[in-house]
Scaffold this active site. Sequence first.
Site, short mmCIF file in Angstrom:
data_model
loop_
_atom_site.label_atom_id
_atom_site.label_comp_id
_atom_site.label_asym_id
_atom_site.label_seq_id
_atom_site.Cartn_x
_atom_site.Cartn_y
_atom_site.Cartn_z
CB SER A 108 -6.83 19.25 13.73
OG SER A 108 -5.43 19.56 13.69
CG ASP A 139 -11.42 20.22 12.16
OD1 ASP A 139 -12.57 19.85 11.88
OD2 ASP A 139 -10.47 20.22 11.34
CG ASP A 156 -14.46 12.28 12.65
OD1 ASP A 156 -15.31 11.41 12.38
OD2 ASP A 156 -13.51 12.56 11.89
CG HIS A 201 -10.37 15.74 5.20
ND1 HIS A 201 -11.20 14.75 5.66
CD2 HIS A 201 -10.79 16.88 5.81
CE1 HIS A 201 -12.06 15.25 6.53
NE2 HIS A 201 -11.85 16.54 6.63
CG HIS A 237 -15.43 18.24 7.55
ND1 HIS A 237 -14.45 18.24 8.50
CD2 HIS A 237 -16.59 18.49 8.20
CE1 HIS A 237 -15.00 18.46 9.69
NE2 HIS A 237 -16.31 18.62 9.53
N GLY A 238 -13.42 19.18 3.89
CA GLY A 238 -12.65 18.90 2.69
C GLY A 238 -13.05 19.79 1.53
CB ALA A 239 -15.01 22.78 1.52
CB SER A 240 -9.22 23.27 0.22
OG SER A 240 -8.92 23.85 1.47
CG ASP A 274 -5.89 22.57 7.39
OD1 ASP A 274 -5.03 23.46 7.23
OD2 ASP A 274 -5.69 21.60 8.13
P1 13P Z 1 -9.42 20.78 3.25
O1 13P Z 1 -8.32 19.78 3.34
O2 13P Z 1 -10.18 20.66 1.97
O3 13P Z 1 -8.96 22.18 3.49
O4 13P Z 1 -10.49 20.42 4.41
C1 13P Z 1 -10.24 20.81 5.74
C2 13P Z 1 -11.17 20.20 6.71
O5 13P Z 1 -12.18 19.60 6.39
C3 13P Z 1 -10.84 20.38 8.13
O6 13P Z 1 -11.73 19.71 8.96
O1 G3H Z 2 -9.53 17.73 8.38
C1 G3H Z 2 -8.43 17.79 8.90
C2 G3H Z 2 -7.77 19.06 9.12
O2 G3H Z 2 -7.41 19.66 7.93
C3 G3H Z 2 -6.65 18.93 10.09
O3 G3H Z 2 -5.55 18.32 9.58
O4 G3H Z 2 -4.77 16.72 11.36
O5 G3H Z 2 -3.18 17.71 9.67
O6 G3H Z 2 -4.13 19.13 11.48
P1 G3H Z 2 -4.34 17.94 10.59
ZN ZN Z 3 -12.45 17.87 8.09
#
Ligand code: 13P
Ligand code: G3H
Ligand code: ZN
Length: 312
Positions: free
Chosen positions: A49, A80, A102, A178, A208-211, A259
Amino acid sequence: MLSTLKSVLAKADRGRYAVGAFNVNNLEILQAVIETAVELNSPVILQTSEGAVEYAGMDYLIAMMRVAAKSPVPVVMHVDHGKNLKTIKKAIDSGYTSVMYDGSSLPYAENVKNTKQVVAWAKKKGVSVEAEIGAIKGVEDLVSVSEKEAFFTDSVEAARFAKETKCDALAISIGTAHGAYKSKTEPLLDIARLKKIDSMVKAPIVLHGASGISPELVARTKDYCSMLEDCNRLEGAIGIPDEQIVLAIRNGVRKINIDSDLRIAFTAGLRETIITDHKGIDPRKLMALSKKLMKETVKHKMELFGSKGKAK
Ligand code: 13P
Ligand code: G3H
Ligand code: ZN
């Protein structure tokens, strides 16, 4: 072997599985991801990122990822959430094989214009481009969209956007978020919307945001927290359940970003070690459990996403 996003996702589309894109910020995270990919014979996307670049420096990140890309599995070096066009251009010229632009928070026309510019730069170098339409809620360091600003992706707009920009992959908003606090209740993805988008968009779909925000690991970060006087840190953290991820893959998702799950694994391991190993001062040993827990996390994702054994 160094690969582009386009080639890795085309193969995933044929095999109907998804490839994990893991955010890397330092050597230990990178090693956990690449070692697991090799052990599982899985393709992998290493992504950095703008926050990671601010933290570690683009040159260090590129150098580390290049070493990882010498592995016998397909490795994509990906930007990213690139928002700064100058930084994206630098990444394209410096060896990344894929970039995300983005422009999701911009008006439609501006998002199209900037994405097209990035596609023009990227195509000259054989670099792939991921773009985003819709706005995914949640807060990380430099990636932040409030509840009010967030909106789901419209299928007609997505089809038009993908056609106009000629992007190689499209990130959409269907209910993920996220960060570690995705929702107050268990998140439910809009699978009907995904299905419709996938039927109208040729480019592979990105989630995205799939954790998953593993409750076991969250609990583990709390095991020693009274000693760290930090007990409430992950109170209320909630992620996307595995079953929802399986449904998303079944309905067209081919790249899945992770992430937060790595951050939680890292934190759980580090807290436990710092409290239990009073005498330790060797950073390599202090981070060993973090690395082990991150490897277990990556393994679980690669099995869940179906990319295990798909390196050839
Ligand atoms: P998480 O915060 O769900 O891990 O998503 C990470 C992400 O989308 C990074 O681009
Ligand atoms: O979607 C965002 C990523 O998880 C990156 O996060 O900007 O804290 O590195 P960050
Ligand atoms: Zn993301």
